[in-house]
Design a protein around this motif. Structure first.
Motif, PDB file in Angstrom:
ATOM      1  N   GLU A 175       0.763  -1.413   0.180  1.00  0.00           N
ATOM      2  CA  GLU A 175       0.165  -0.035   0.024  1.00  0.00           C
ATOM      3  C   GLU A 175       0.925   1.099   0.001  1.00  0.00           C
ATOM      4  O   GLU A 175       1.713   1.316   0.821  1.00  0.00           O
ATOM      5  CB  GLU A 175      -1.026   0.062   1.342  1.00  0.00           C
TER       6      GLU A 175
ATOM      7  N   GLY B 263     -18.219   8.190  -0.069  1.00  0.00           N
ATOM      8  CA  GLY B 263     -19.374   8.879   0.324  1.00  0.00           C
ATOM      9  C   GLY B 263     -19.694   8.699   2.063  1.00  0.00           C
ATOM     10  O   GLY B 263     -19.551   9.434   2.812  1.00  0.00           O
TER      11      GLY B 263
ATOM     12  N   ARG C 235     -21.847   5.174   3.235  1.00  0.00           N
ATOM     13  CA  ARG C 235     -22.505   4.284   3.730  1.00  0.00           C
ATOM     14  C   ARG C 235     -22.325   2.991   2.870  1.00  0.00           C
ATOM     15  O   ARG C 235     -21.951   3.038   1.648  1.00  0.00           O
ATOM     16  CB  ARG C 235     -24.117   4.624   3.258  1.00  0.00           C
TER      17      ARG C 235
ATOM     18  N   ASP D 229     -12.622  -1.359  -7.759  1.00  0.00           N
ATOM     19  CA  ASP D 229     -12.927  -0.262  -8.710  1.00  0.00           C
ATOM     20  C   ASP D 229     -11.794  -0.289  -9.848  1.00  0.00           C
ATOM     21  O   ASP D 229     -12.106   0.046 -11.163  1.00  0.00           O
ATOM     22  CB  ASP D 229     -12.454   1.202  -7.833  1.00  0.00           C
TER      23      ASP D 229
END
Ligand SMILES: Cc1cc2nc3c(=O)[nH]c(=O)nc-3n(C[C@H](O)[C@H](O)[C@H](O)COP(=O)(O)OP(=O)(O)OC[C@H]3O[C@@H](n4cnc5c(N)ncnc54)[C@H](O)[C@@H]3O)c2cc1C
Length: 428
Positions: A37, A49, A51, A301
């Motif tokens: 990382e 965002g 949630r 993603d």
């Protein structure tokens, strides 16, 4: 690190939800896995965002509900259209909940802890420079002049996909396929949050807002309540920024915070954190043709696995589940003794059979809808004008048809080969 360092079964690039879940799932099965990382800590580079839908995480992580850093379970959903001082809001509330609010940095930190407890190695502050390929086979990764060898590399680098681009697996990011997300975390005490948003102590609210909040740029605003903070943000579609906006995008966000709709809820809160991040818009268009290769898998993603339904975004659960499936595919290839594309193709099959591809394929038409500029400007204007005609009564009250005619006056709405919306309200 270096050529003399031990060989790993799997090297994962990126400690986001997808990479860490892959690492956790592999380590639990006893495989030797390392996560690399570039951030100082897992989660330090992540922004979202607010949630997360819980089903996938509950399946993967035993004890998820009691152990994970959950802020509030979402029991209220709001949708608003705002124009100046006028707004329309609908609210849905329920005692049951399938999603929770959380800080992504805390959630990824927790996932990292679970992966380490299971036996994974997590190396932070290391930027992978290249995926190491020899004779059309991925051999490991290259970082800071060193090489690290692994049977399989899982690319979980997120939306920027610099490594995939360098490898020639994907083209340069097309601005038409991504949006920019901006977010402020606003400090408010727990009591004020509960009182202002009408919540019980552990209840959360997810709120999506359309209209003038994006200053004419296609996109929308969101608000999520955490225990003692509120996450407020905007998602702006890059295709809609035909020229640079007159304001810095963070000023647009600050104006949103102080807009008539938001001010009474959060105007007195203190911004303690802000950031920006790209996010896939039409995610399947971003997917590499194949999410596997010789010694190679792509998850999260980076693989374009994000579902933007307009009124809600699902990225974290899809990312985590794709990591989980990548681990399963590795396990199968391991049992077959070969990590070639043919064996690793099992990952794509698992994805196709899972809720991920079913959902993404099912909702492709939403992407088309979100490309329609009228969705963000003309329709919100019509709806708010209609409400104002119906509710702001002076002497005479209009009929619904009269109000609709007034609200749509001068708004010629052509969709490709479609009807003019004013046709719809023409009296017979
Ligand atoms: C504004 C915004 C709002 C969103 N809202 C929501 C939401 O409310 N709910 C939801 O479920 N999803 C949401 N998403 C989507 C969600 O954040 C992503 O889908 C999810 O984080 C993807 O996880 P990932 O592991 O694939 O990638 P990421 O979380 O992006 O993680 C990738 C990791 O790889 C690391 N990395 C990249 N390159 C390298 C390299 N060369 N070497 C080493 N490390 C590297 C990065 O530092 C990062 O830690 C939102 C996204 C944005 C931008």
């Amino acid at each position: 690190m270096g050529l003399c360092s031990p060989k790993f079964d799997v090297a994962v690039i990126g400690a986001g939800p997808s990479g860490l879940t892959a690492a956790y799932s592999l380590a639990k099965k006893g495989f030797k896995v390392v996560v690399l990382e570039r951030g100082r800590t897992p989660g330090s580079k992540n922004l979202y965002g607010g949630r997360v839908y819980s089903s996938a995480l509950e399946e993967i992580y035993g004890g998820f509900r009691s152990e994970a850093p959950i802020e509030r379970w979402v029991k209220k959903e709001r949708f608003s259209i705002a124009l100046g001082d006028k707004s329309i809001t609908i609210e849905y509330s329920s005692n049951s909940s399938s999603s929770f609010t959380a800080y992504l940095s805390k959630l990824t930190n927790w996932m990292a802890q679970k992966a380490e407890e299971a036996g994974a190695t997590i190396l932070t502050d290391i930027r992978v420079d290249d995926i190491w390929v020899e004779d059309n086979f991925v051999k490991g990764i290259k970082a800071g002049g060193d090489k690290l060898q692994a049977d399989v590399v899982i690319d979980a680098e997120g939306i920027n996909r610099i490594l995939l681009e360098r490898m020639g697996v994907v083209p340069k990011l097309d601005p038409n396929h991504v949006a920019i997300g901006l977010k402020q975390v606003i400090k408010l005490d727990e009591e004020r949050i509960n009182e202002r948003f009408g919540l019980e102590p552990d209840e959360g609210l997810a709120w999506f807002i359309m209209g003038e909040v994006t200053k004419g740029i296609p996109g929308g605003g969101f608000l999520y309540t955490n225990s003692t903070t509120v996450s407020l943000g905007l998602v702006l579609f890059l295709w809609g920024m035909k020229k640079p906006p007159n304001q810095h995008v963070f000023e647009i966000l600050e104006d949103f915070r102080l807009s008539p709709l938001m001010k009474k809820f959060i105007g007195d809160g203190v911004c303690i954190e802000y950031g920006a991040h790209l996010t896939p818009e039409i995610s399947l268009d971003l997917s590499p043709k194949k999410l596997y290769g010789n010694g190679f898998l792509v998850v999260g993603d980076a693989a374009g696995l994000l579902l933007n339904l307009g009124y809600t975004v699902r990225g974290v659960d899809l990312a985590a589940y794709s990591g989980y499936l990548a681990a399963k595919a590795f396990e199968k290839a391991h049992s077959e003794g070969k990590f070639n594309a043919e064996n690793l193709a099992h990952y794509q099959n698992l994805l196709e059979e899972s809720f991920i591809m079913t959902e993404l394929n099912k909702h492709t038409s939403i992407a088309k809808l979100l490309k329609n500029e009228s969705m963000f400007k003309i329709y919100p204007e019509i709806l708010v004008n209609l409400a104002s005609k119906l509710y702001e009564i002076k002497w005479r009250s209009p009929t619904i048809l009269e109000a609709l005619k007034e609200a749509t006056k001068g708004k010629t709405l052509f969709t490709e080969n479609g009807p003019d919306i004013t046709d719809l309200v023409k009296a017979p």
